[in-house]
Enzyme design. Structure first.
Site, mmCIF file in Angstrom:
data_model
loop_
_atom_site.group_PDB
_atom_site.id
_atom_site.type_symbol
_atom_site.label_atom_id
_atom_site.label_comp_id
_atom_site.label_asym_id
_atom_site.label_seq_id
_atom_site.Cartn_x
_atom_site.Cartn_y
_atom_site.Cartn_z
ATOM 1 C CD GLU A 363 9.176 10.073 -6.365
ATOM 2 O OE1 GLU A 363 7.929 9.870 -6.335
ATOM 3 O OE2 GLU A 363 10.059 10.608 -7.294
ATOM 4 C CD GLU A 367 12.281 0.041 5.436
ATOM 5 O OE1 GLU A 367 11.659 1.538 4.326
ATOM 6 O OE2 GLU A 367 13.263 -0.415 5.241
HETATM 7 N N1 CAA Z 1 -4.237 9.477 -2.321
HETATM 8 C C1 CAA Z 1 -5.755 10.425 -1.354
HETATM 9 N N2 CAA Z 1 -5.834 9.762 -0.142
HETATM 10 C C2 CAA Z 1 -4.770 10.512 0.882
HETATM 11 C C3 CAA Z 1 -3.626 9.744 -0.566
HETATM 12 C C4 CAA Z 1 -3.438 9.354 -1.128
HETATM 13 N N3 CAA Z 1 -2.179 8.601 -2.300
HETATM 14 N N4 CAA Z 1 -2.754 9.237 0.484
HETATM 15 C C5 CAA Z 1 -3.066 9.577 2.060
HETATM 16 N N5 CAA Z 1 -4.083 10.192 1.833
HETATM 17 C C6 CAA Z 1 -5.855 10.601 2.565
HETATM 18 C C7 CAA Z 1 -6.115 9.518 3.371
HETATM 19 O O1 CAA Z 1 -7.100 9.325 3.011
HETATM 20 C C8 CAA Z 1 -6.458 10.479 4.838
HETATM 21 O O2 CAA Z 1 -7.158 11.262 4.750
HETATM 22 P P1 CAA Z 1 -8.288 11.414 5.988
HETATM 23 O O3 CAA Z 1 -7.288 12.370 6.752
HETATM 24 O O4 CAA Z 1 -9.700 12.277 5.472
HETATM 25 O O5 CAA Z 1 -9.035 10.348 6.626
HETATM 26 C C9 CAA Z 1 -5.128 11.494 4.871
HETATM 27 O O6 CAA Z 1 -4.597 11.564 3.745
HETATM 28 C C10 CAA Z 1 -4.069 11.507 5.463
HETATM 29 O O7 CAA Z 1 -3.270 9.763 5.725
HETATM 30 P P2 CAA Z 1 -2.742 8.365 6.214
HETATM 31 O O8 CAA Z 1 -3.646 9.111 7.659
HETATM 32 O O9 CAA Z 1 -2.455 7.669 6.001
HETATM 33 O O10 CAA Z 1 -1.323 10.139 6.167
HETATM 34 P P3 CAA Z 1 0.205 9.478 7.239
HETATM 35 O O11 CAA Z 1 -0.013 10.984 8.603
HETATM 36 O O12 CAA Z 1 0.006 8.651 7.831
HETATM 37 O O13 CAA Z 1 1.062 9.279 6.701
HETATM 38 C C11 CAA Z 1 2.096 8.604 4.530
HETATM 39 C C12 CAA Z 1 0.923 8.372 5.654
HETATM 40 C C13 CAA Z 1 1.770 7.107 4.175
HETATM 41 C C14 CAA Z 1 3.399 8.024 5.784
HETATM 42 C C15 CAA Z 1 2.771 10.006 4.128
HETATM 43 O O14 CAA Z 1 3.832 10.555 5.292
HETATM 44 C C16 CAA Z 1 4.236 8.934 3.347
HETATM 45 O O15 CAA Z 1 3.368 9.217 1.832
HETATM 46 N N6 CAA Z 1 5.414 9.234 3.895
HETATM 47 C C17 CAA Z 1 6.341 9.038 2.429
HETATM 48 C C18 CAA Z 1 6.808 10.516 2.324
HETATM 49 C C19 CAA Z 1 7.207 10.440 0.528
HETATM 50 O O16 CAA Z 1 7.629 9.610 0.223
HETATM 51 N N7 CAA Z 1 8.483 11.344 1.185
HETATM 52 C C20 CAA Z 1 9.367 11.594 -0.743
HETATM 53 C C21 CAA Z 1 9.048 13.028 -0.923
HETATM 54 S S1 CAA Z 1 10.407 13.324 -2.519
HETATM 55 C C22 CAA Z 1 10.961 14.461 -1.981
HETATM 56 O O17 CAA Z 1 11.144 15.918 -1.285
HETATM 57 C C23 CAA Z 1 12.047 14.690 -3.194
HETATM 58 C C24 CAA Z 1 11.802 15.357 -4.039
HETATM 59 O O18 CAA Z 1 13.045 15.920 -4.984
HETATM 60 C C25 CAA Z 1 11.715 14.506 -5.077
#
Ligand code: CAA
Length: 391
Positions: A363, A367
């Protein structure tokens, strides 16, 4: 400010602890060794209301909040993190996605059996080349005959094999970047939708982790969850809640390791006295207890705010980051206190340590949590900060 669980919450903690010690503890090592996913436990977990902790009773849930939910995940993970993560993925990822963004019809059809424990839930965001970069999804959904034709795959999916309902995202308009991703609900047995490789993991080996593959899988438009293009944003909001459960998983694993080290330090005699009488061991135990307590407070703060309906992007990332890194350290110290015995499977710490490592990755890695926290604190710097420091 209230720092105690209320009577009902303490009761929940006690009954989950009792259940975990009676029904899970005797099998932990065997399940770990054989990578057995204990499906036979699910009806019992359902009976306790643990398959629908955070959903209202009208949807078959137990009607509890995140404080209770975090307490439950912590207690399960104190005995076996594999069961903790299973309940977490089922509740706060798959089922919660349907609860938060589903139509009334979708909630009736999918959420009710999930919350009642008749169905098991999976959630698919990660892909081979879209891990930390969650918006880099390659799986596509193309409009066809009023529905969607889905092609691609998802990796590291909890319950990929036994899951009955899988919520997963796919690109519906590549040109729109992260605003061109849409969520769909898939059902076990759908043509073109199947589990693939099961992972042979370092830890949490009794939790089922595998890939799912979509090959010309047709999904009706009524299985679209929310509007087109909302998938990435929905997933980020789901992870805000999900990260509280990873903090709880980490706290529970650390608590289990700490208790085992505490017990061992009082039994193990060296140089004529129990090693708990040596300051070197006492300092370790004191640090472990303090760090667990600090992580637990961060976890409960995020859970409390979530229950208040507040946005917890920063708070859940902080809780997950601190708790998961703490957990790895505490488990390592638990091994150290056990000395050579800690390096064997005759004592619990080596498993706790293997299990704890996932918490710094799943999740969102540590980093990624730092990126999320930094983004939130940098956009919320109060105006008068600079004026004060200028004086
Ligand atoms: N709440 C509301 N809005 C949010 C938000 C949140 N938590 N997070 C991001 N946003 C919005 C931002 O405000 C932004 O909006 P605008 O475009 O209008 O400005 C938009 O979403 C894009 O956000 P970012 O610019 O921050 O996006 P990014 O591409 O730079 O990525 C990141 C952000 C934090 C790196 C994200 O990609 C991330 O969390 N990555 C990790 C993913 C992860 O945790 N994966 C594990 C999944 S577990 C799984 O799949 C397996 C299972 O079975 C459990």
């Amino acid at each position: 400010m209230e720092f105690e669980l209320n009577e009902e919450q303490q009761q929940i903690r006690a009954s989950v602890r009792e259940f975990a010690e009676a029904e899970i503890a005797p099998h932990v090592l065997e399940w770990d060794e054989t990578q057995h996913f204990p499906v036979e436990l699910l009806p019992k977990l359902a009976e306790l209301g643990l398959m629908g902790v955070i959903f209202p009773e009208e949807y078959g849930g137990a009607g509890m909040g995140y404080i209770e939910y975090a307490t439950i995940i912590e207690e399960l993970s104190r005995v076996d993190g594999s069961v903790g993560i299973s309940i977490a993925a089922h509740n706060s990822l798959c089922s919660n996605h349907i609860y938060m963004f589903g139509t009334e019809e979708q909630k009736r059809k999918y959420l009710v059996p999930l919350a009642q424990g008749e169905h098991l839930g999976a959630w698919g965001l990660t892909e081979a080349n879209a891990g930390s970069d969650a918006s880099g999804t390659r799986t596509t959904a193309v409009r066809q005959n009023g529905g969607w034709l889905v092609n691609g795959s998802k990796n590291f999916i909890t319950h990929a094999i036994h899951g009955d309902t899988c919520v997963a995202v796919a690109v519906t308009d590549r040109a729109k970047g992260n605003k061109g991703i849409t969520t769909f609900i898939f059902e076990k047995g759908m043509k073109g939708f199947a589990p693939a490789k099961k992972e042979n993991k370092l830890g949490l080996r009794a939790s089922e982790t595998a890939s799912v593959v979509f090959e010309d899988c047709y999904v009706a438009d009524e299985n679209r969850l929310g509007e087109e293009g909302e998938g990435f944003l929905q997933a980020m909001q789901i992870l805000d809640g999900g990260r509280i459960s990873i903090a709880a998983l980490a706290v529970g694993i650390a608590q289990g390791a700490y208790e085992s080290a505490l017990r061992y330090s009082k039994e193990r005699v060296q140089f004529g006295k129990p090693i708990s009488e040596f300051q070197a061991i006492q300092f370790k135990l004191a640090d472990m207890a303090t760090q667990i307590e600090a992580a637990r407070l961060l976890m409960y703060r995020a859970a409390y705010l979530k229950d208040q309906g507040k946005r917890v992007t920063k708070e859940s990332a902080m809780a997950k980051l601190y708790a998961s890194e703490m957990s790895v350290k505490v488990c390592e110290e638990a091994i150290q206190i056990h000395g050579g015995y800690g390096y064997t499977k005759d004592y619990p710490p080596e498993k706790y340590w293997r299990d704890s490592k996932l918490c710094t990755i799943g999740e969102g890695t540590s980093e990624i949590q730092r990126m999320v926290i930094a983004k939130q604190i940098l956009k919320n710097v109060p105006d008068n900060y600079s004026k004060i420091s200028d004086k």
